[in-house]
Design a protein around this motif. Structure first.
Motif, PDB file in Angstrom:
ATOM      1  N   ILE A 213       0.824  -1.214   0.000  1.00 26.97           N
ATOM      2  CA  ILE A 213       0.000   0.000   0.000  1.00 26.97           C
ATOM      3  C   ILE A 213       0.859   1.264   0.000  1.00 26.97           C
ATOM      4  O   ILE A 213       0.762   2.082  -0.912  1.00 26.97           O
ATOM      5  CB  ILE A 213      -0.981   0.008   1.194  1.00 26.97           C
ATOM      6  CG1 ILE A 213      -2.034  -1.100   1.012  1.00 26.97           C
ATOM      7  CG2 ILE A 213      -1.652   1.374   1.324  1.00 26.97           C
ATOM      8  CD1 ILE A 213      -3.070  -1.161   2.103  1.00 26.97           C
ATOM      9  N   GLU A 214       1.698   1.441   1.015  1.00 27.02           N
ATOM     10  CA  GLU A 214       2.443   2.700   1.110  1.00 27.02           C
ATOM     11  C   GLU A 214       3.442   2.833  -0.039  1.00 27.02           C
ATOM     12  O   GLU A 214       4.156   1.886  -0.385  1.00 27.02           O
ATOM     13  CB  GLU A 214       3.188   2.824   2.446  1.00 27.02           C
ATOM     14  CG  GLU A 214       3.846   4.188   2.580  1.00 27.02           C
ATOM     15  CD  GLU A 214       4.388   4.462   3.971  1.00 27.02           C
ATOM     16  OE1 GLU A 214       4.316   5.609   4.397  1.00 27.02           O
ATOM     17  OE2 GLU A 214       4.883   3.526   4.614  1.00 27.02           O
ATOM     18  N   THR A 215       3.479   4.019  -0.612  1.00 27.80           N
ATOM     19  CA  THR A 215       4.353   4.315  -1.740  1.00 27.80           C
ATOM     20  C   THR A 215       5.050   5.641  -1.470  1.00 27.80           C
ATOM     21  O   THR A 215       4.390   6.639  -1.166  1.00 27.80           O
ATOM     22  CB  THR A 215       3.529   4.423  -3.047  1.00 27.80           C
ATOM     23  OG1 THR A 215       2.764   3.219  -3.214  1.00 27.80           O
ATOM     24  CG2 THR A 215       4.429   4.625  -4.248  1.00 27.80           C
ATOM     25  N   ALA A 216       6.383   5.665  -1.552  1.00 28.77           N
ATOM     26  CA  ALA A 216       7.121   6.898  -1.304  1.00 28.77           C
ATOM     27  C   ALA A 216       6.654   7.991  -2.263  1.00 28.77           C
ATOM     28  O   ALA A 216       6.298   7.719  -3.421  1.00 28.77           O
ATOM     29  CB  ALA A 216       8.626   6.662  -1.464  1.00 28.77           C
ATOM     30  N   LYS A 217       6.644   9.227  -1.787  1.00 30.90           N
ATOM     31  CA  LYS A 217       6.211  10.365  -2.607  1.00 30.90           C
ATOM     32  C   LYS A 217       6.980  10.388  -3.925  1.00 30.90           C
ATOM     33  O   LYS A 217       8.208  10.382  -3.947  1.00 30.90           O
ATOM     34  CB  LYS A 217       6.443  11.662  -1.823  1.00 30.90           C
ATOM     35  CG  LYS A 217       6.034  12.918  -2.573  1.00 30.90           C
ATOM     36  CD  LYS A 217       6.347  14.144  -1.732  1.00 30.90           C
ATOM     37  CE  LYS A 217       6.056  15.428  -2.496  1.00 30.90           C
ATOM     38  NZ  LYS A 217       6.376  16.635  -1.700  1.00 30.90           N
ATOM     39  N   GLY A 218       6.243  10.381  -5.029  1.00 35.77           N
ATOM     40  CA  GLY A 218       6.866  10.441  -6.344  1.00 35.77           C
ATOM     41  C   GLY A 218       7.364   9.112  -6.876  1.00 35.77           C
ATOM     42  O   GLY A 218       7.855   9.046  -8.004  1.00 35.77           O
TER      43      GLY A 218
ATOM     44  N   VAL B  48      11.756  -1.304  -3.893  1.00 33.65           N
ATOM     45  CA  VAL B  48      12.723  -1.372  -2.804  1.00 33.65           C
ATOM     46  C   VAL B  48      11.956  -1.432  -1.493  1.00 33.65           C
ATOM     47  O   VAL B  48      10.757  -1.135  -1.439  1.00 33.65           O
ATOM     48  CB  VAL B  48      13.695  -0.169  -2.793  1.00 33.65           C
ATOM     49  CG1 VAL B  48      14.601  -0.198  -4.008  1.00 33.65           C
ATOM     50  CG2 VAL B  48      12.945   1.145  -2.700  1.00 33.65           C
ATOM     51  N   ARG B  49      12.654  -1.827  -0.437  1.00 28.39           N
ATOM     52  CA  ARG B  49      11.967  -1.982   0.850  1.00 28.39           C
ATOM     53  C   ARG B  49      11.341  -0.675   1.319  1.00 28.39           C
ATOM     54  O   ARG B  49      10.230  -0.668   1.857  1.00 28.39           O
ATOM     55  CB  ARG B  49      12.952  -2.564   1.876  1.00 28.39           C
ATOM     56  CG  ARG B  49      13.152  -4.073   1.642  1.00 28.39           C
ATOM     57  CD  ARG B  49      14.070  -4.739   2.616  1.00 28.39           C
ATOM     58  NE  ARG B  49      13.806  -6.203   2.638  1.00 28.39           N
ATOM     59  CZ  ARG B  49      14.552  -7.090   3.260  1.00 28.39           C
ATOM     60  NH1 ARG B  49      15.632  -6.711   3.915  1.00 28.39           N
ATOM     61  NH2 ARG B  49      14.214  -8.365   3.235  1.00 28.39           N
ATOM     62  N   ALA B  50      12.041   0.422   1.152  1.00 34.79           N
ATOM     63  CA  ALA B  50      11.444   1.737   1.419  1.00 34.79           C
ATOM     64  C   ALA B  50      12.097   2.736   0.482  1.00 34.79           C
ATOM     65  O   ALA B  50      13.302   2.966   0.546  1.00 34.79           O
ATOM     66  CB  ALA B  50      11.648   2.154   2.878  1.00 34.79           C
ATOM     67  N   GLY B  51      11.283   3.304  -0.409  1.00 39.18           N
ATOM     68  CA  GLY B  51      11.807   4.249  -1.384  1.00 39.18           C
ATOM     69  C   GLY B  51      12.342   5.506  -0.742  1.00 39.18           C
ATOM     70  O   GLY B  51      12.013   5.850   0.400  1.00 39.18           O
ATOM     71  N   ALA B  52      13.182   6.223  -1.473  1.00 35.72           N
ATOM     72  CA  ALA B  52      13.788   7.462  -0.972  1.00 35.72           C
ATOM     73  C   ALA B  52      12.683   8.435  -0.549  1.00 35.72           C
ATOM     74  O   ALA B  52      11.757   8.715  -1.307  1.00 35.72           O
ATOM     75  CB  ALA B  52      14.672   8.073  -2.042  1.00 35.72           C
ATOM     76  N   HIS B  53      12.796   8.937   0.675  1.00 44.02           N
ATOM     77  CA  HIS B  53      11.748   9.802   1.213  1.00 44.02           C
ATOM     78  C   HIS B  53      12.297  10.642   2.355  1.00 44.02           C
ATOM     79  O   HIS B  53      13.401  10.424   2.833  1.00 44.02           O
ATOM     80  CB  HIS B  53      10.575   8.957   1.733  1.00 44.02           C
ATOM     81  CG  HIS B  53      10.931   8.097   2.914  1.00 44.02           C
ATOM     82  ND1 HIS B  53      11.650   6.935   2.801  1.00 44.02           N
ATOM     83  CD2 HIS B  53      10.672   8.244   4.243  1.00 44.02           C
ATOM     84  CE1 HIS B  53      11.819   6.400   4.002  1.00 44.02           C
ATOM     85  NE2 HIS B  53      11.234   7.182   4.894  1.00 44.02           N
ATOM     86  N   GLU B  54      11.480  11.606   2.779  1.00 43.80           N
ATOM     87  CA  GLU B  54      11.737  12.341   4.014  1.00 43.80           C
ATOM     88  C   GLU B  54      10.551  12.065   4.937  1.00 43.80           C
ATOM     89  O   GLU B  54       9.442  11.826   4.469  1.00 43.80           O
ATOM     90  CB  GLU B  54      11.853  13.849   3.757  1.00 43.80           C
ATOM     91  CG  GLU B  54      12.970  14.241   2.801  1.00 43.80           C
ATOM     92  CD  GLU B  54      12.560  14.084   1.338  1.00 43.80           C
ATOM     93  OE1 GLU B  54      11.407  14.417   0.983  1.00 43.80           O
ATOM     94  OE2 GLU B  54      13.402  13.595   0.551  1.00 43.80           O
ATOM     95  N   ASP B  55      10.777  12.114   6.239  1.00 47.87           N
ATOM     96  CA  ASP B  55       9.701  11.864   7.192  1.00 47.87           C
ATOM     97  C   ASP B  55       8.834  13.109   7.346  1.00 47.87           C
ATOM     98  O   ASP B  55       9.281  14.237   7.125  1.00 47.87           O
ATOM     99  CB  ASP B  55      10.267  11.429   8.540  1.00 47.87           C
ATOM    100  CG  ASP B  55      10.931  10.050   8.461  1.00 47.87           C
ATOM    101  OD1 ASP B  55      10.670   9.316   7.489  1.00 47.87           O
ATOM    102  OD2 ASP B  55      11.706   9.713   9.379  1.00 47.87           O
ATOM    103  N   ILE B  56       7.601  12.905   7.777  1.00 42.49           N
ATOM    104  CA  ILE B  56       6.623  13.989   7.846  1.00 42.49           C
ATOM    105  C   ILE B  56       6.768  14.805   9.134  1.00 42.49           C
ATOM    106  O   ILE B  56       6.571  16.015   9.142  1.00 42.49           O
ATOM    107  CB  ILE B  56       5.195  13.400   7.783  1.00 42.49           C
ATOM    108  CG1 ILE B  56       4.973  12.674   6.440  1.00 42.49           C
ATOM    109  CG2 ILE B  56       4.139  14.485   7.983  1.00 42.49           C
ATOM    110  CD1 ILE B  56       3.671  11.880   6.381  1.00 42.49           C
TER     111      ILE B  56
END
Length: 313
Positions: free
Chosen positions: A84-89, A187-195
């Motif tokens: 479900i969760e998808t890194a922004k962009g 990938v296990r967690a795409g490149a992102h910044e935390d909220i």
């Protein structure tokens, strides 16, 4: 600095070392947006117990786990299934499933409409006790770190106390299942910044976390067992006008046989109270760093905006 520093937070509690510690932690976060924190005081037994119970939950049959999924609340509490969760962009969803534990508040609280009650798996009686004890311990540690950061930018040490005491903070046990398909594009967690304001990552069970440096290089950051990784989130970046940067990070897929091992991780996302207004601090505005955010926004408004971007809402 060629690697992300690890700092001893006991120095903050020592009056003779507090000023030097505040200078060190401030400099570290200005450069990296990340730091390791050791001597944090959270018992290793509690961390071990939590990881054991969380792993037991993720090992349950899919139909049992889905009993604790609450549709329509953006994953705010309970179980969020794989895919479900998808890194922004990002084009592909993250390779993970997770569970959200939030703050226990009175149901007649003014924040009850945006902070739902927790969902507890009754099939694992330990889950509630161990999970919420870890939540509380990380919440208290986060307050100490925020006190040091407040002092570094000229605020009172207790500045964040009354704006986070009812914060919509989240403890998120995560399970990254074994990767059995070769050349998977996810990938296990795409490149992102935390909220949020800051994130505290306790006891990640395997390497994989990488942090993007100011030079554009991905720096692996696998903390020692007694160290908690703490990073700046976008809300604190915005509040401080980028004095404290929210650094891009990711969890990469390990090579070879390591990819066939599960990975567990438990970040704590420390949020301000939902009605806190994120407005650039005057002490963080200078001629060289003019205000980047002329329009203030509430913490809840910002959270909802970001949850839509990562497809949880």
């Amino acid at each position: 600095m060629s690697q992300i520093p690890t700092l001893d937070i006991q120095r903050f509690d020592d009056p003779s070392q507090r000023e030097a510690f505040v200078a060190d932690i401030g400099a570290t976060y200005r450069e990296w947006g990340f730091a390791g924190i050791r001597n944090h005081g959270i018992p290793q037994q509690l961390i071990d117990d939590a990881y054991r119970v969380f792993a037991e939950f993720f090992a349950l049959p899919e139909e049992v786990k889905r009993r604790y999924h609450v549709p329509g609340i953006g994953g705010a509490r309970g179980y969020t299934p794989f895919g479900i969760e998808t890194a922004k962009g990002a084009q592909h969803f993250d390779l993970k499933e997770f569970f959200h534990i939030g703050r226990e508040i009175a149901r007649d609280s003014k924040f009850a409409d945006v902070m739902p009650p927790n969902v507890w798996p009754e099939v694992l009686p330990e889950f509630r006790d161990v999970g919420y004890r870890l939540y509380t311990a990380l919440d208290q540690l986060g307050s100490r770190i925020l006190s040091a950061l407040a002092l570094h930018i000229g605020l009172p040490a207790d500045y964040f106390v009354t704006v986070t005491n009812e914060g919509n903070s989240i403890l998120r046990p995560i399970h990254y299942p074994p990767i059995t398909t070769p050349d998977v594009p996810n990938v296990r967690a795409g490149a992102h910044e935390d909220i949020n304001l800051i994130t505290l990552l306790v006891g990640a069970s395997a390497e994989g976390l990488e942090v993007l440096s100011r030079k554009g290089e991905w720096i692996p950051f696998t903390a020692q067992a007694d160290t908690i990784v703490v990073n700046i989130g976008d809300m604190l970046q915005r509040l401080t006008n980028h004095v404290y940067p929210s650094t891009t990070h990711r969890v990469v897929n390990p090579p070879g046989e390591k990819a066939r091992q599960p990975r567990y991780s438990t970040p704590f996302f420390l949020h301000p109270n939902p009605d806190f207004v994120i407005d650039v601090l005057p002490s963080c505005v200078t001629a060289d760093n003019p205000s980047r955010y002329p329009e203030p926004i509430t913490a809840q408004g910002y959270l909802e905006e970001r949850l839509r971007e990562i497809k949880l809402k």
